[in-house]
Motif scaffolding. Structure first.
Motif, PDB file in Angstrom:
ATOM      1  N   LYS A 118      24.008  83.199 101.634  1.00 28.71           N
ATOM      2  CA  LYS A 118      24.294  84.033 102.522  1.00 28.71           C
ATOM      3  C   LYS A 118      23.833  84.560 103.971  1.00 28.71           C
ATOM      4  CE  LYS A 118      28.623  86.252 100.042  1.00 28.71           C
ATOM      5  NZ  LYS A 118      28.813  87.234  99.546  1.00 28.71           N
ATOM      6  N   HIS A 177      16.243  92.066 116.892  1.00 25.41           N
ATOM      7  CA  HIS A 177      15.826  91.091 115.608  1.00 25.41           C
ATOM      8  C   HIS A 177      16.086  90.633 114.790  1.00 25.41           C
ATOM      9  CE1 HIS A 177      12.830  90.728 112.409  1.00 25.41           C
ATOM     10  NE2 HIS A 177      13.306  91.828 111.473  1.00 25.41           N
ATOM     11  N   ARG A 212      22.646  83.085  95.392  1.00 25.47           N
ATOM     12  CA  ARG A 212      23.458  83.444  96.452  1.00 25.47           C
ATOM     13  C   ARG A 212      23.178  84.455  98.208  1.00 25.47           C
ATOM     14  NH1 ARG A 212      23.947  85.381  90.972  1.00 25.47           N
ATOM     15  NH2 ARG A 212      23.373  86.982  91.297  1.00 25.47           N
ATOM     16  N   LYS A 271      20.585  84.438  91.593  1.00 21.62           N
ATOM     17  CA  LYS A 271      20.776  85.880  92.895  1.00 21.62           C
ATOM     18  C   LYS A 271      19.508  85.027  93.891  1.00 21.62           C
ATOM     19  CE  LYS A 271      19.602  90.416  93.140  1.00 21.62           C
ATOM     20  NZ  LYS A 271      20.445  90.621  92.530  1.00 21.62           N
ATOM     21  N   ARG A 280      21.354  88.672 108.386  1.00 23.23           N
ATOM     22  CA  ARG A 280      22.120  88.306 108.231  1.00 23.23           C
ATOM     23  C   ARG A 280      23.422  89.877 108.589  1.00 23.23           C
ATOM     24  NH1 ARG A 280      25.553  87.272 105.250  1.00 23.23           N
ATOM     25  NH2 ARG A 280      26.692  89.632 105.613  1.00 23.23           N
ATOM     26  N   ALA A 281      23.535  90.257 107.854  1.00 24.27           N
ATOM     27  CA  ALA A 281      23.747  91.780 107.732  1.00 24.27           C
ATOM     28  C   ALA A 281      23.417  92.620 108.675  1.00 24.27           C
ATOM     29  CB  ALA A 281      23.855  92.429 106.303  1.00 24.27           C
ATOM     30  N   GLY A 341      16.774  90.789 111.892  1.00 22.98           N
ATOM     31  CA  GLY A 341      16.175  90.967 109.890  1.00 22.98           C
ATOM     32  C   GLY A 341      17.253  90.544 108.947  1.00 22.98           C
ATOM     33  N   ASN A 344      13.403  85.119 109.763  1.00 21.51           N
ATOM     34  CA  ASN A 344      12.591  86.422 109.348  1.00 21.51           C
ATOM     35  C   ASN A 344      11.455  86.387 109.710  1.00 21.51           C
ATOM     36  OD1 ASN A 344      11.998  89.214 109.830  1.00 21.51           O
ATOM     37  ND2 ASN A 344      13.453  89.892 108.365  1.00 21.51           N
ATOM     38  N   CYS A 377       8.385  93.986 111.049  1.00 26.26           N
ATOM     39  CA  CYS A 377       9.172  93.798 111.769  1.00 26.26           C
ATOM     40  C   CYS A 377       9.336  94.896 113.002  1.00 26.26           C
ATOM     41  CB  CYS A 377      10.560  92.930 111.061  1.00 26.26           C
ATOM     42  SG  CYS A 377      10.433  93.022 110.206  1.00 26.26           S
ATOM     43  N   ILE A 430      12.901  96.838 100.100  1.00 25.98           N
ATOM     44  CA  ILE A 430      13.904  96.778 101.707  1.00 25.98           C
ATOM     45  C   ILE A 430      15.157  97.201 100.799  1.00 25.98           C
ATOM     46  CG2 ILE A 430      14.871  95.363 103.193  1.00 25.98           C
ATOM     47  CD1 ILE A 430      12.743  93.378 103.004  1.00 25.98           C
TER      48      ILE A 430
HETATM   49  C1  LIG Z   1      20.895  89.318 101.571  1.00 24.64           C
HETATM   50  C2  LIG Z   1      21.783  89.192 102.366  1.00 24.64           C
HETATM   51  C3  LIG Z   1      22.162  87.932 103.691  1.00 24.64           C
HETATM   52  C4  LIG Z   1      23.472  89.610 101.669  1.00 24.64           C
HETATM   53  O1  LIG Z   1      24.707  88.907 101.795  1.00 24.64           O
HETATM   54  P1  LIG Z   1      25.547  89.878 102.079  1.00 24.64           P
HETATM   55  O2  LIG Z   1      25.431  91.633 102.055  1.00 24.64           O
HETATM   56  O3  LIG Z   1      26.598  89.894 102.746  1.00 24.64           O
HETATM   57  O4  LIG Z   1      25.773  89.790 100.717  1.00 24.64           O
HETATM   58  P2  LIG Z   1      26.537  90.277  98.714  1.00 24.64           P
HETATM   59  O5  LIG Z   1      26.865  91.398  99.802  1.00 24.64           O
HETATM   60  O6  LIG Z   1      27.542  89.176  97.984  1.00 24.64           O
HETATM   61  O7  LIG Z   1      25.215  90.388  98.087  1.00 24.64           O
HETATM   62  C5  LIG Z   1      24.436  88.814  98.010  1.00 24.64           C
HETATM   63  C6  LIG Z   1      23.285  88.956  97.059  1.00 24.64           C
HETATM   64  O8  LIG Z   1      22.491  90.199  97.565  1.00 24.64           O
HETATM   65  C7  LIG Z   1      21.779  91.380  97.053  1.00 24.64           C
HETATM   66  N1  LIG Z   1      21.060  92.243  97.665  1.00 24.64           N
HETATM   67  C8  LIG Z   1      22.120  92.440  99.199  1.00 24.64           C
HETATM   68  N2  LIG Z   1      20.454  93.393  99.632  1.00 24.64           N
HETATM   69  C9  LIG Z   1      19.547  93.457  98.844  1.00 24.64           C
HETATM   70  C10 LIG Z   1      18.700  94.055  99.046  1.00 24.64           C
HETATM   71  N3  LIG Z   1      18.477  95.040 100.141  1.00 24.64           N
HETATM   72  N4  LIG Z   1      17.403  94.091  97.958  1.00 24.64           N
HETATM   73  C11 LIG Z   1      18.003  92.630  97.566  1.00 24.64           C
HETATM   74  N5  LIG Z   1      19.234  92.610  96.528  1.00 24.64           N
HETATM   75  C12 LIG Z   1      19.734  92.746  97.635  1.00 24.64           C
HETATM   76  C13 LIG Z   1      22.771  92.037  96.452  1.00 24.64           C
HETATM   77  O9  LIG Z   1      22.776  92.603  95.352  1.00 24.64           O
HETATM   78  C14 LIG Z   1      23.406  90.368  95.984  1.00 24.64           C
HETATM   79  O10 LIG Z   1      23.485  89.876  94.444  1.00 24.64           O
HETATM   80  P3  LIG Z   1      24.134  89.509  93.675  1.00 24.64           P
HETATM   81  O11 LIG Z   1      25.120  88.613  94.009  1.00 24.64           O
HETATM   82  O12 LIG Z   1      23.344  89.478  92.328  1.00 24.64           O
HETATM   83  O13 LIG Z   1      24.931  90.614  93.264  1.00 24.64           O
HETATM   84  C15 LIG Z   1      22.187  90.158 103.284  1.00 24.64           C
HETATM   85  O14 LIG Z   1      22.661  92.072 103.192  1.00 24.64           O
HETATM   86  C16 LIG Z   1      21.675  90.947 104.315  1.00 24.64           C
HETATM   87  O15 LIG Z   1      21.217  90.035 105.281  1.00 24.64           O
HETATM   88  N6  LIG Z   1      21.275  92.114 104.381  1.00 24.64           N
HETATM   89  C17 LIG Z   1      19.471  92.452 104.973  1.00 24.64           C
HETATM   90  C18 LIG Z   1      18.915  92.373 105.103  1.00 24.64           C
HETATM   91  C19 LIG Z   1      17.911  92.778 105.283  1.00 24.64           C
HETATM   92  O16 LIG Z   1      17.057  94.204 105.283  1.00 24.64           O
HETATM   93  N7  LIG Z   1      16.406  92.415 105.855  1.00 24.64           N
HETATM   94  C20 LIG Z   1      14.944  93.501 106.623  1.00 24.64           C
HETATM   95  C21 LIG Z   1      14.308  92.321 105.966  1.00 24.64           C
HETATM   96  S1  LIG Z   1      13.108  94.425 106.787  1.00 24.64           S
HETATM   97  C22 LIG Z   1      12.599  93.406 108.036  1.00 24.64           C
HETATM   98  O17 LIG Z   1      13.256  92.857 109.213  1.00 24.64           O
HETATM   99  C23 LIG Z   1      12.171  94.639 108.791  1.00 24.64           C
HETATM  100  C24 LIG Z   1      10.906  94.556 108.424  1.00 24.64           C
HETATM  101  O18 LIG Z   1      10.030  93.569 107.186  1.00 24.64           O
HETATM  102  O19 LIG Z   1       8.860  95.236 108.922  1.00 24.64           O
END
Ligand SMILES: CC(C)(COP(=O)(O)OP(=O)(O)OC[C@H]1O[C@@H](n2cnc3c(N)ncnc32)[C@H](O)[C@@H]1OP(=O)(O)O)[C@@H](O)C(=O)NCCC(=O)NCCSC(=O)CC(=O)O
Length: 412
Positions: free
Chosen positions: A80, A323, A76, A73, A327-328, A325, A356, A182, A285
């Motif tokens: 991405k 910000h 993966r 995981k 890629r998505a 946070g 991040n 963040c 998150i």
């Molecule tokens: C994590 C990613 C890079 C994954 O890329 P994709 O979504 O394109 O890929 P995908 O759909 O194939 O997902 C790949 C794997 O990531 C997992 N995944 C996605 N989002 C998740 C989350 N929030 N928690 C746990 N796992 C997560 C999926 O279940 C999948 O697991 P499996 O492969 O096992 O099915 C992206 O979703 C992303 O950038 N998400 C945003 C992250 C985020 O919310 N950041 C904010 C941080 S907080 C912040 O910035 C503020 C703060 O802290 O205060």
């Protein structure tokens, strides 16, 4: 008094960037940023880690190689993430000295706080010293200090230590923001704007410093948040000096902060959360964060520009400091606003090179943006946008929005 101006934006760690197996350089600032720890990493894996290396590294140092599903995981997510490398203070040497950090159920908070209390202000001091040098006035001219970190758990706090390290005046007015996550960088800048506009001659030093050590532990089934955080978060510090009515020719305005607001998305208090426990900071998150932000940013922007009397702004005519946070998040925002390719290039670049870094990240993005705006202005065919937006997000879910004006892109 005229509109508030960010006089100087500077980040730290950029100059530390080097090849994982690069040559040893005794003058490298990386040797200084953890001051007390002289054996600071040259080519050691915990220093600069690419996404391809990190899963192997993380599962090896936490003795978790048997958790193959979780490693898959993390691999993966890393693949991405849009992150090419990150800088991490907690290396194998420090982890070997603190083996309890690997296990969230063991009481390791004391040791984490001890390390972070020294390292966080030291890292901030590196960034702030560079910002002050570029600003061009003595450190004693700083009237206010705003320090943001998620690693604070002690008083006097990191702001007090930073003031000593920089030789600020004993009359400097200090404020510490803790656990804003963040949006700490965005919140600090907005508070600095208020202070600068309401205190004639004020010069506000904003410093953000984050190290992930406080939230590092081994993988566990049923804790996908930790796996996500292991892929996303990096360490870094940034500093900005904010004031109104710049003193010419010493002070060189980079961005004017024309308008700032904060918005809380209703019913999202559980979407991003952080809590300090005996085994370190735990966070959650939600995987809905990119969608929730995507649904709400345009309203914040319309309101912000509306407050300035600007309606129907063309988002593609602006410069952008979002910000990064994850890629998505950038993908969703780009999609809902219909932004052209490259509009979020500064955010994507910082995400790629540093990950991040929580509240610090937006300062790195501003620094990258000023470089890009300067380059565009210097190219004859290039027409750099004069107006732009900074946005930061964090627990709440909180959205910080700031409308920026770049008065003198040339030579930034
Ligand atoms: C994590 C990613 C890079 C994954 O890329 P994709 O979504 O394109 O890929 P995908 O759909 O194939 O997902 C790949 C794997 O990531 C997992 N995944 C996605 N989002 C998740 C989350 N929030 N928690 C746990 N796992 C997560 C999926 O279940 C999948 O697991 P499996 O492969 O096992 O099915 C992206 O979703 C992303 O950038 N998400 C945003 C992250 C985020 O919310 N950041 C904010 C941080 S907080 C912040 O910035 C503020 C703060 O802290 O205060």
């Amino acid at each position: 008094m005229s509109g508030t101006t960010v006089i100087c934006v500077l980040d730290e760690l950029r100059r530390r960037q080097r090849s994982r197996h690069g040559p040893r350089d005794e003058a490298c600032p990386a040797r200084r940023w953890a001051g007390s720890r002289a054996r600071h990493r040259h080519g050691e894996p915990a220093d600069v880690l690419g996404p391809g290396q990190y899963p192997d590294y993380y599962f090896r140092v936490t003795n978790s190689e048997h958790l193959t599903d979780l490693k898959g995981k993390l691999t993966r997510i890393c693949n991405k993430s849009g992150i090419k490398q990150r800088f991490i203070h907690l290396d194998e040497e420090l982890l070997a000295a603190n083996p309890d950090f690997k296990d969230r159920t063991l009481p390791s908070l004391d040791a984490r706080v001890e390390i972070a209390s020294a390292a966080v202000p030291e890292l901030a001091a590196s960034a702030a010293a560079k910002a002050i040098a570029e600003w061009g006035r003595p450190a004693t001219d700083i009237t206010h200090l705003i320090f943001s970190t998620y690693s604070g758990a002690r008083a006097p706090s990191a702001d007090r230590r930073l003031a000593s390290l920089l030789g600020l005046s004993p009359t400097v007015s200090r404020t510490i923001l803790n656990l804003h996550g963040c949006y700490g960088g965005g919140r600090s800048l907005q508070l600095a704007k208020e202070l600068a506009e309401n205190n004639r001659g004020a010069r506000v030093l904003v410093a953000c410093s984050e190290i992930t050590l406080i939230a590092f532990y081994g993988p566990e089934g049923g804790c996908p948040d930790n796996i996500l955080g292991q892929a996303l978060f990096g360490d870094g510090a940034g500093a900005v000096i904010v004031g109104a009515d710049p003193v010419s020719p010493v002070e060189r305005p980079l961005f004017e902060m024309a308008f700032a607001s904060q918005t809380t998305i209703p019913e999202t208090e559980d979407a991003i959360s952080m809590q300090i426990n005996k085994g370190g900071m735990e966070y959650h998150i939600s995987n809905q964060v990119p969608r929730l932000l995507g649904c709400n940013v345009e309203r914040c922007l319309v309101d912000a520009f509306g407050a300035l009397g600007i309606h129907n702004a063309n988002w593609n005519n602006l410069f952008w400091a979002i910000h990064p946070g994850g890629r998505a998040i950038l993908d969703h925002i780009e999609g809902v606003l219909g932004l052209d390719d490259g509009k979020l290039a500064a955010s994507r670049h910082v995400l790629s090179e540093f990950g991040n870094m929580s509240g610090t990240t937006v300062i790195f993005v501003l620094d990258e943006l000023r470089r890009r705006l300067g380059q565009a202005a210097n190219q004859e065919e290039g027409q750099a946008p004069e107006w732009g937006v900074m946005m930061a997000f964090g627990p709440g879910i909180t959205i910080e929005t700031m409308v920026l004006h770049a008065p003198a892109a040339e030579g930034n």
